[in-house]
Design a protein around this motif. Structure first.
Motif, PDB file in Angstrom:
ATOM      1  N   VAL A  33     -46.546  10.792  34.522  1.00  0.00           N
ATOM      2  CA  VAL A  33     -45.181  10.341  34.226  1.00  0.00           C
ATOM      3  C   VAL A  33     -44.881   9.028  34.956  1.00  0.00           C
ATOM      4  O   VAL A  33     -44.306   8.090  34.382  1.00  0.00           O
ATOM      5  N   GLU A  34     -45.279   8.945  36.205  1.00  0.00           N
ATOM      6  CA  GLU A  34     -45.011   7.764  37.028  1.00  0.00           C
ATOM      7  C   GLU A  34     -45.649   6.512  36.435  1.00  0.00           C
ATOM      8  O   GLU A  34     -45.084   5.399  36.535  1.00  0.00           O
ATOM      9  N   LEU A  35     -46.789   6.641  35.791  1.00  0.00           N
ATOM     10  CA  LEU A  35     -47.485   5.489  35.223  1.00  0.00           C
ATOM     11  C   LEU A  35     -46.668   4.781  34.151  1.00  0.00           C
ATOM     12  O   LEU A  35     -46.899   3.596  33.880  1.00  0.00           O
ATOM     13  N   HIS A  36     -45.713   5.476  33.553  1.00  0.00           N
ATOM     14  CA  HIS A  36     -44.978   4.927  32.418  1.00  0.00           C
ATOM     15  C   HIS A  36     -43.539   4.573  32.761  1.00  0.00           C
ATOM     16  O   HIS A  36     -42.761   4.243  31.858  1.00  0.00           O
ATOM     17  N   ARG A  37     -43.177   4.583  34.018  1.00  0.00           N
ATOM     18  CA  ARG A  37     -41.789   4.323  34.387  1.00  0.00           C
ATOM     19  C   ARG A  37     -41.337   2.912  34.003  1.00  0.00           C
ATOM     20  O   ARG A  37     -40.145   2.668  33.808  1.00  0.00           O
ATOM     21  N   GLY A  38     -42.264   1.979  33.877  1.00  0.00           N
ATOM     22  CA  GLY A  38     -41.916   0.610  33.517  1.00  0.00           C
ATOM     23  C   GLY A  38     -41.330   0.471  32.135  1.00  0.00           C
ATOM     24  O   GLY A  38     -40.756  -0.578  31.801  1.00  0.00           O
ATOM     25  N   ARG A  39     -41.425   1.497  31.297  1.00  0.00           N
ATOM     26  CA  ARG A  39     -40.866   1.443  29.956  1.00  0.00           C
ATOM     27  C   ARG A  39     -39.399   1.868  29.917  1.00  0.00           C
ATOM     28  O   ARG A  39     -38.766   1.818  28.870  1.00  0.00           O
ATOM     29  N   ALA A  40     -38.850   2.260  31.072  1.00  0.00           N
ATOM     30  CA  ALA A  40     -37.445   2.689  31.134  1.00  0.00           C
ATOM     31  C   ALA A  40     -36.503   1.492  31.172  1.00  0.00           C
ATOM     32  O   ALA A  40     -36.876   0.403  31.638  1.00  0.00           O
ATOM     33  N   ASP A  41     -35.284   1.700  30.707  1.00  0.00           N
ATOM     34  CA  ASP A  41     -34.245   0.656  30.786  1.00  0.00           C
ATOM     35  C   ASP A  41     -33.584   0.612  32.153  1.00  0.00           C
ATOM     36  O   ASP A  41     -33.054  -0.419  32.557  1.00  0.00           O
ATOM     37  N   LEU A  42     -33.589   1.745  32.859  1.00  0.00           N
ATOM     38  CA  LEU A  42     -32.859   1.869  34.115  1.00  0.00           C
ATOM     39  C   LEU A  42     -33.603   2.827  35.023  1.00  0.00           C
ATOM     40  O   LEU A  42     -34.064   3.885  34.571  1.00  0.00           O
ATOM     41  N   VAL A  43     -33.742   2.471  36.294  1.00  0.00           N
ATOM     42  CA  VAL A  43     -34.279   3.378  37.308  1.00  0.00           C
ATOM     43  C   VAL A  43     -33.115   3.916  38.128  1.00  0.00           C
ATOM     44  O   VAL A  43     -32.322   3.143  38.673  1.00  0.00           O
ATOM     45  N   VAL A  44     -33.011   5.233  38.188  1.00  0.00           N
ATOM     46  CA  VAL A  44     -31.934   5.889  38.917  1.00  0.00           C
ATOM     47  C   VAL A  44     -32.516   6.455  40.207  1.00  0.00           C
ATOM     48  O   VAL A  44     -33.370   7.339  40.171  1.00  0.00           O
ATOM     49  N   ARG A  45     -32.065   5.945  41.333  1.00  0.00           N
ATOM     50  CA  ARG A  45     -32.525   6.430  42.641  1.00  0.00           C
ATOM     51  C   ARG A  45     -31.705   7.641  43.037  1.00  0.00           C
ATOM     52  O   ARG A  45     -30.484   7.595  43.057  1.00  0.00           O
ATOM     53  N   ARG A  46     -32.386   8.737  43.369  1.00  0.00           N
ATOM     54  CA  ARG A  46     -31.693   9.967  43.781  1.00  0.00           C
ATOM     55  C   ARG A  46     -32.139  10.352  45.192  1.00  0.00           C
ATOM     56  O   ARG A  46     -33.332  10.367  45.476  1.00  0.00           O
ATOM     57  N   ASP A  47     -31.180  10.699  46.033  1.00  0.00           N
ATOM     58  CA  ASP A  47     -31.496  11.184  47.389  1.00  0.00           C
ATOM     59  C   ASP A  47     -32.010  12.616  47.301  1.00  0.00           C
ATOM     60  O   ASP A  47     -31.561  13.375  46.450  1.00  0.00           O
TER      61      ASP A  47
END
Length: 208
Positions: free
Chosen positions: A194-208
């Motif tokens: 899953v991590e390998l494809h994160r660049g295809r997202a429109d937005l990265v949401v940082r969660r604590d």
């Protein structure tokens, strides 16, 4: 763009819901990232203008996984009906009539998909879908990204995510040692994919 503000995320989803026509928002991330929690909160805050349709409803049934010899890899990309999920997304984008569309969901107590669990009325402007593999670009998963108007990727501290994932497996009946082994050998292998494809997202949401 990175964000962790629930109000800002709700506003972003609301703008999709008011853009006209039927829109689909995807929330992707590794196992245990909190996708279903965030999706449910967004849907709740939109007060009837959104419906949650989880990817997990397309898990293959346990009996079919046993027949295919994949039961020990449940949760891997080839243990889902990816083509069926893509077909549902196409239908949700263009319902084609006044009748609701029914989608499956996944019952964690049963560890099985349940058909016809989610009703999507034709006048609902936003569908929120969440799952591990929304961003994959290979095999039967490849069409999915193009069927989503926007995709958010949840980025969570790995240690916290793994710990929460073990506790979830225990809560739903796995002995702790089995849960820890399953997370280490199965869930984390899927998380790396899953991590390998994160660049295809429109937005990265940082969660604590």
């Amino acid at each position: 763009m990175d964000t962790s503000d629930l109000a800002a995320l709700t506003d972003r989803a609301r703008s999709l819901a008011t853009a006209g026509g039927r829109r689909i928002l995807g929330i992707a991330g590794a196992p245990g990232a909190g996708k279903s929690t965030l999706a449910a909160r967004i849907v709740e805050r939109l007060e009837g203008r959104a419906v949650l349709v989880p990817m997990d409803g397309f898990h293959l049934a346990g009996a079919e996984l046993e027949r295919l010899g994949r039961a020990d890899r449940k949760g891997a990309p080839d243990t889902f009906d990816a083509a069926g999920y893509a077909a549902l997304l196409r239908r949700l984008r263009d319902p084609g009539g006044p009748d609701p569309v029914y989608a499956p969901a996944f019952d964690r107590a049963l560890e099985e998909p349940v058909a016809g669990s989610v009703c999507v009325a034709p006048d609902v402007p936003l569908v929120v879908t969440e799952g591990n593999y929304l961003l994959l670009d290979e095999g039967p998963w490849a069409p999915v990204r193009g069927l989503l108007d926007e995709v958010w990727f949840l980025d969570v501290d790995p240690a916290a995510r793994v710990g929460g994932l073990v506790e979830r497996h225990v809560r739903f009946g796995k002995p702790r040692r089995h849960a820890e082994r399953w997370v280490a050998e199965s869930d984390e292998r899927n998380a790396r994919l899953v991590e390998l494809h994160r660049g295809r997202a429109d937005l990265v949401v940082r969660r604590d």
